[in-house]
Write an enzyme that holds these catalytic residues in place. Structure first.
Site, PDB file in Angstrom:
ATOM      1  N   ARG A  33      27.967 -11.743  -7.701  1.00  0.00           N
ATOM      2  CA  ARG A  33      28.885 -11.500  -6.879  1.00  0.00           C
ATOM      3  C   ARG A  33      29.910 -10.309  -7.595  1.00  0.00           C
ATOM      4  O   ARG A  33      30.197  -9.452  -6.829  1.00  0.00           O
ATOM      5  CB  ARG A  33      29.789 -12.565  -6.575  1.00  0.00           C
ATOM      6  CG  ARG A  33      30.670 -12.213  -4.986  1.00  0.00           C
ATOM      7  CD  ARG A  33      31.256 -13.334  -4.302  1.00  0.00           C
ATOM      8  NE  ARG A  33      32.029 -13.038  -3.257  1.00  0.00           N
ATOM      9  CZ  ARG A  33      33.209 -12.979  -3.191  1.00  0.00           C
ATOM     10  NH1 ARG A  33      34.007 -12.962  -4.434  1.00  0.00           N
ATOM     11  NH2 ARG A  33      33.888 -12.738  -2.108  1.00  0.00           N
ATOM     12  N   VAL A  59      34.844  -7.862   1.488  1.00  0.00           N
ATOM     13  CA  VAL A  59      33.600  -8.737   1.001  1.00  0.00           C
ATOM     14  C   VAL A  59      34.192 -10.166   1.406  1.00  0.00           C
ATOM     15  O   VAL A  59      35.093 -10.475   0.844  1.00  0.00           O
ATOM     16  CB  VAL A  59      32.885  -8.411  -0.469  1.00  0.00           C
ATOM     17  CG1 VAL A  59      34.204  -8.519  -1.482  1.00  0.00           C
ATOM     18  CG2 VAL A  59      32.068  -9.563  -0.885  1.00  0.00           C
ATOM     19  N   SER A  60      33.158 -10.797   2.277  1.00  0.00           N
ATOM     20  CA  SER A  60      33.652 -12.266   2.598  1.00  0.00           C
ATOM     21  C   SER A  60      33.875 -13.247   1.497  1.00  0.00           C
ATOM     22  O   SER A  60      33.299 -13.071   0.345  1.00  0.00           O
ATOM     23  CB  SER A  60      32.351 -12.774   3.471  1.00  0.00           C
ATOM     24  OG  SER A  60      32.352 -11.835   4.596  1.00  0.00           O
ATOM     25  N   ASN A  61      34.539 -14.312   1.671  1.00  0.00           N
ATOM     26  CA  ASN A  61      34.873 -15.349   0.765  1.00  0.00           C
ATOM     27  C   ASN A  61      33.628 -16.141   0.600  1.00  0.00           C
ATOM     28  O   ASN A  61      32.742 -16.227   1.591  1.00  0.00           O
ATOM     29  CB  ASN A  61      35.880 -16.290   1.443  1.00  0.00           C
ATOM     30  CG  ASN A  61      36.043 -17.358   0.892  1.00  0.00           C
ATOM     31  OD1 ASN A  61      35.539 -17.972   0.080  1.00  0.00           O
ATOM     32  ND2 ASN A  61      37.291 -18.152   1.068  1.00  0.00           N
TER      33      ASN A  61
END
Ligand code: SAH
Length: 213
Positions: A33, A59-61
């Site tokens: 990530r 950017v998503s969790n």
């Protein structure tokens, strides 16, 4: 603390919050990530938070990525469409689970950066374009699965129609009072779609059309 310790903690947090599918956990474990977040937020790359990227997007969790990916029940022979490439993180995770992943982003500059990451990670089964994802990708339809990673005010009809019969779509959708919920939608041959509400969430909006610049 080392990146490795942060990664292990993130995987524990995913399990704690209900991500139990081993294929999904394996895919998330294999995608670094830290390559998808801005340098300024590197120290938070493995925290269970959404993080800012360029163009006012996020950017998503990783927990949300895990839960939405798990709900999509992606098989390794499937053709999958994602709307809202952003950093490319969700696309990268999905690409490890399916045969081909198509992704659409309305900001060209974000798409270019995401494409460089796909290249670097040798994710060769991802095909991406800049465009308005509310229209889907008609030339490549039908899709076995569709994931939308920006919040729609209504179920996008074009996307529903590009799902194979029996196919699934996961998307965040606006609810009353500024709240959003993740929906699981099943395409049926006739009549109304089957829709299940999964969990509350917070995504940037799905915006029609292309940016002016
Ligand atoms: N999946 C991304 C999340 C990005 S946030 C990730 O893992 O990083 C949502 C993204 O949807 C933003 O990049 C935004 O520009 C994009 N988006 C919003 N409306 C869109 C539309 N109509 N078509 C394509 N992309 C859209």
């Amino acid at each position: 603390m080392s990146t490795e310790v942060h990664r292990v903690r993130m995987m524990m947090e995913l399990r704690r919050q209900g991500v139990s599918d081993d294929r999904v956990l394996g895919a998330i474990e294999r995608i670094p990530r830290e390559l998808f977040v801005a340098r300024h937020f590197l120290d938070q790359a493995y925290e269970a938070n959404a993080l800012p990227i360029a163009c006012g997007q996020t950017v998503s969790n990783p927990v949300v990525v895990g839960l939405m990916t798990q709900a999509l029940e992606v098989g390794d022979r499937m053709k999958v469409l994602e709307i809202g490439t952003g950093s490319g993180y969700q696309a990268a995770v999905l690409s490890r689970l399916c045969r081909r992943l198509y992704t659409v982003e309305r900001h060209k500059s974000l798409l270019k950066e995401a494409e460089a990451r796909f290249h670097r990670l040798r994710l060769h089964n991802i095909t991406s374009i800049a465009g308005d994802g509310t229209r889907g990708w008609p030339e490549q339809a039908p899709f076995d699965r569709i994931m939308v990673t920006a919040a729609a005010s209504e179920l996008p009809q074009a996307l529903y129609e590009q799902l194979a019969i029996g196919g699934l779509m996961v998307l965040p959708k606006d609810k009353e009072a500024g709240n959003q919920v993740v929906l699981l939608v099943r395409r049926v041959a006739e009549g109304l779609p089957e829709i299940e509400e999964l969990f509350p969430t917070k995504f940037v909006p799905l915006v029609k059309g292309l940016p002016q610049h």
